[in-house]
Design a protein around this motif. Structure first.
Motif, PDB file in Angstrom:
ATOM      1  N   ARG A 169    -146.038 -29.221  32.687  1.00  0.00           N
ATOM      2  CA  ARG A 169    -145.959 -27.791  33.012  1.00  0.00           C
ATOM      3  C   ARG A 169    -146.690 -27.472  34.306  1.00  0.00           C
ATOM      4  O   ARG A 169    -146.289 -26.570  35.048  1.00  0.00           O
ATOM      5  N   GLY A 217    -142.186 -28.275  39.394  1.00  0.00           N
ATOM      6  CA  GLY A 217    -140.916 -28.766  38.885  1.00  0.00           C
ATOM      7  C   GLY A 217    -141.021 -29.525  37.580  1.00  0.00           C
ATOM      8  O   GLY A 217    -140.101 -30.230  37.202  1.00  0.00           O
ATOM      9  N   GLY A 218    -142.152 -29.387  36.863  1.00  0.00           N
ATOM     10  CA  GLY A 218    -142.303 -30.104  35.615  1.00  0.00           C
ATOM     11  C   GLY A 218    -142.331 -31.602  35.779  1.00  0.00           C
ATOM     12  O   GLY A 218    -141.964 -32.361  34.904  1.00  0.00           O
ATOM     13  N   GLU A 270    -128.509 -25.275  38.395  1.00  0.00           N
ATOM     14  CA  GLU A 270    -128.581 -25.821  37.044  1.00  0.00           C
ATOM     15  C   GLU A 270    -129.992 -26.179  36.592  1.00  0.00           C
ATOM     16  O   GLU A 270    -130.199 -26.468  35.406  1.00  0.00           O
ATOM     17  N   GLY A 271    -130.971 -26.181  37.500  1.00  0.00           N
ATOM     18  CA  GLY A 271    -132.299 -26.648  37.146  1.00  0.00           C
ATOM     19  C   GLY A 271    -133.070 -25.691  36.254  1.00  0.00           C
ATOM     20  O   GLY A 271    -132.713 -24.506  36.106  1.00  0.00           O
ATOM     21  N   LEU A 272    -134.131 -26.215  35.641  1.00  0.00           N
ATOM     22  CA  LEU A 272    -135.058 -25.374  34.898  1.00  0.00           C
ATOM     23  C   LEU A 272    -135.805 -24.462  35.863  1.00  0.00           C
ATOM     24  O   LEU A 272    -135.864 -24.706  37.066  1.00  0.00           O
ATOM     25  N   PHE A 273    -136.408 -23.408  35.323  1.00  0.00           N
ATOM     26  CA  PHE A 273    -137.059 -22.426  36.192  1.00  0.00           C
ATOM     27  C   PHE A 273    -138.151 -23.080  37.035  1.00  0.00           C
ATOM     28  O   PHE A 273    -138.245 -22.837  38.244  1.00  0.00           O
ATOM     29  N   ALA A 274    -138.995 -23.922  36.408  1.00  0.00           N
ATOM     30  CA  ALA A 274    -140.080 -24.569  37.154  1.00  0.00           C
ATOM     31  C   ALA A 274    -139.529 -25.453  38.268  1.00  0.00           C
ATOM     32  O   ALA A 274    -140.094 -25.516  39.363  1.00  0.00           O
ATOM     33  N   GLU A 275    -138.403 -26.123  38.001  1.00  0.00           N
ATOM     34  CA  GLU A 275    -137.788 -26.961  39.031  1.00  0.00           C
ATOM     35  C   GLU A 275    -137.268 -26.119  40.184  1.00  0.00           C
ATOM     36  O   GLU A 275    -137.375 -26.495  41.359  1.00  0.00           O
ATOM     37  N   ARG A 276    -136.716 -24.963  39.865  1.00  0.00           N
ATOM     38  CA  ARG A 276    -136.171 -24.084  40.907  1.00  0.00           C
ATOM     39  C   ARG A 276    -137.294 -23.479  41.749  1.00  0.00           C
ATOM     40  O   ARG A 276    -137.166 -23.347  42.972  1.00  0.00           O
ATOM     41  N   GLU A 317    -130.431 -13.030  38.761  1.00  0.00           N
ATOM     42  CA  GLU A 317    -131.695 -13.546  38.219  1.00  0.00           C
ATOM     43  C   GLU A 317    -132.350 -12.524  37.295  1.00  0.00           C
ATOM     44  O   GLU A 317    -132.176 -11.306  37.450  1.00  0.00           O
ATOM     45  N   ASP A 344    -138.069 -13.576  36.825  1.00  0.00           N
ATOM     46  CA  ASP A 344    -137.799 -14.674  37.748  1.00  0.00           C
ATOM     47  C   ASP A 344    -137.705 -14.162  39.183  1.00  0.00           C
ATOM     48  O   ASP A 344    -138.192 -14.821  40.118  1.00  0.00           O
TER      49      ASP A 344
END
Length: 544
Positions: free
Chosen positions: A172, A176-177, A196-202, A228, A232
């Motif tokens: 976390r 980007g995790g 398509e990525g997770l929020f942390a990745e974005r 969005e 976010d």
């Protein structure tokens, strides 16, 4: 295995549950069918349980073997020098004390760990693999330690975190995790992760692009902005602080009409940090209409006429209409207008005066505190060192404040706009005049290590406090800060403070012993810090 009392018949369906129930109740209260009560009943119960256990295990089908984890990634960084590796093991093995309130004269190794990690990261070292579990455990217990610890731990920390739930915080915390970022030169990969990525990745992707090419990050954000979620959008918008420039203004102006109040407020804050923006110009007109120079008295005076309403245009530009409890609405609106107005507009509006001259003018009707506090916030937001100096005033001034320095917290923020040398010089002057009792927050914004005038001012002030018989425990925070921040070269100047002086009649009981113990710990810690740096540098003279 069987005893004479074991029944001949095999256990019926549900026999395991019957065995468990009998064991829970006891054989003196319940017996198995065909098994008479008595001393042999417990033995018979255990024999039946053993037989049933074998039967149950024999009936199990073997499960499919789990896939082996992929090997840990290689860490290309150079290994620590041997002495530094041993030092890391000692730092990680240290545990906080029992909380008795008395720290003793030994250094607090856990408080030195952040500094050691920072120095190791500066030199680009990789940790010994065997140290990673203890390092992750330490970072798990201290959130302030996590960024430096995970940087030092490197890619293997992410590998371990996926195998141990106790270390999932690393996934976390890492941008980007812990996922690998795509090649920024590949538009297809970037677009796929953004869509398509997770929020942390974005968030991590946007930050990486923003650091490299600000306009490309803003354009990428614009492609999905309308779809969005509000929370976010707020996080993505905040990423524009890095590299903020005039080219961001059209996007931020559009965000002023966002349906989320927090997004609108953030957009307005960012625009007000651009002195050339249209919002800054609008705020300058509004704030300028509230402040004027009155020449009718014996000396020029600033007069304030706060706004009488907060209209829709003001709200769109980020002014919060509802005042917090205990604040008048007009002063609340006024402060927000002045805070968002470019400071560069005030000299032209107030007779060509310099910031020093403007701040020195008296303000009528008790508006001085509100006006100067708003100018303080504006100077911090806009990073204006000239206004910060004017508002700070001389460190030797009464109560150590310039006319706008309404609190120590405000002074600390103003100091952050100055360069490191000027900041340290101002705080040294403050301490020389006012001592250390109010200096803790100010010292926290000074660059480390404290050398030169600042280091000498701190040491001298501690010595003065000791000689005056001051209550020693009130200086424990500054003493702890000094252990971490004083230049290790100052250790030699402290040798003369290690003796226990005669205790003044009005001194706190036990104060002299406490001071001697604290100075001993300070000297020992400074010398240990010097040794730590020598070890990281691979010095042959270093001792583990």
């Amino acid at each position: 295995m069987n005893s004479p009392s074991l029944p001949v018949d095999s256990p019926a369906p549900g026999a395991w549950e019957e065995l468990v129930t009998t064991a829970l109740l006891g054989t003196d209260r319940r017996t198995l069918p065909g098994c008479p009560p008595g001393q042999e009943a417990p033995v018979a119960l255990l024999d039946l349980a053993a037989v049933e256990t074998v039967r149950r295990r024999a009936g199990l089908r073997p499960a499919r073997a789990a896939e082996r984890p992929q090997p840990a990634p290689e860490d290309p960084r150079p290994a620590l020098p041997p002495a530094a590796a041993r030092r890391l093991a000692l730092l990680l093995a240290d545990r906080p004390g029992t909380g008795s309130g008395r720290r003793g004269s030994a250094p607090d190794l856990m408080e030195l760990l952040p500094q050691w990690l920072a120095a190791a990261n500066e030199r680009g070292f990789a940790p010994p693999p065997q140290a990673l579990p203890a390092l992750l455990d330490a970072a798990r217990g201290r959130t302030d330690l996590r960024p430096a610890a995970l940087t030092f731990a490197g890619p293997r920390a992410m590998w371990l975190a996926r195998l141990n739930p106790d270390w999932r915080f690393a996934l976390r915390t890492a941008p980007g995790g812990g996922a690998a970022q795509p090649a920024l030169e590949d538009p297809a990969q970037v677009e796929q992760l953004w869509q398509e990525g997770l929020f942390a990745e974005r968030v991590a992707l946007l930050a990486a692009i923003r650091a490299r090419e600000p306009s490309a990050a803003r354009e990428l954000l614009a492609t999905t902005w309308a779809t969005e979620r509000a929370e976010d959008r707020l996080m993505f918008l905040d990423s524009l602080r890095n590299g903020l420039g005039p080219a961001d203004e059209p996007f931020l102006e559009q965000a002023l009409g966002d349906r989320s109040r927090n997004v609108r407020a953030t957009a307005a804050e960012l625009l007000s940090a651009l002195p050339g923006s249209a919002l800054a110009a609008r705020m300058a007109v509004r704030a300028g209409a509230c402040v004027a120079v009155d020449h009718t008295g014996d000396a020029p005076t600033l007069t304030v006429e706060a706004p009488h309403e907060c209209d829709a245009a003001m709200e769109r530009d980020g002014v919060v209409a509802k005042a917090p409890p205990g604040r008048g609405e007009r002063s609340w609106w006024f402060g927000q207008l002045v805070e968002a107005a470019p400071l560069g507009t005030w000299p032209g509006r107030l007779g060509g005066r310099t910031p020093d001259e403007i701040v020195a003018l008296p303000v009528g009707d008790d508006w001085q505190g509100e006006l100067h506090a708003a100018w303080c916030r504006a100077a911090v937001r806009q990073g204006d060192a000239e206004w910060a100096r004017a508002l700070l005033g001389s460190p030797a001034a009464p109560e150590a404040g310039g006319p706008g320095a309404v609190s120590l917290a405000e002074r600390a923020k103003l100091l952050a706009t100055l360069d490191a040398g000027e900041r340290a010089e101002w705080v040294a002057g403050f301490i020389a005049t006012h001592g250390l009792s109010e200096a803790f927050q100010l010292l926290g914004v000074c660059a480390v290590p404290w050398g030169g005038p600042l280091g000498r001012a701190v040491v001298d002030a501690l010595n003065i406090a000791r000689d005056a018989g001051s209550y020693p425990w009130s200086f424990s925070g500054v003493m702890g800060l000094a252990e971490r921040c004083l230049d290790p070269s100052e250790a030699g100047r402290l040798d003369g403070l290690l003796a226990i002086p005669d205790e003044p009649e009005d001194a706190s009981p036990g104060a002299t012993g406490y001071w001697a113990e604290s100075f001993q710990r300070l000297v020992t810690t400074l010398r240990l810090r010097a040794t730590m740096i020598a070890e990281l540098n691979g010095s042959e003279a270093a001792r583990a």
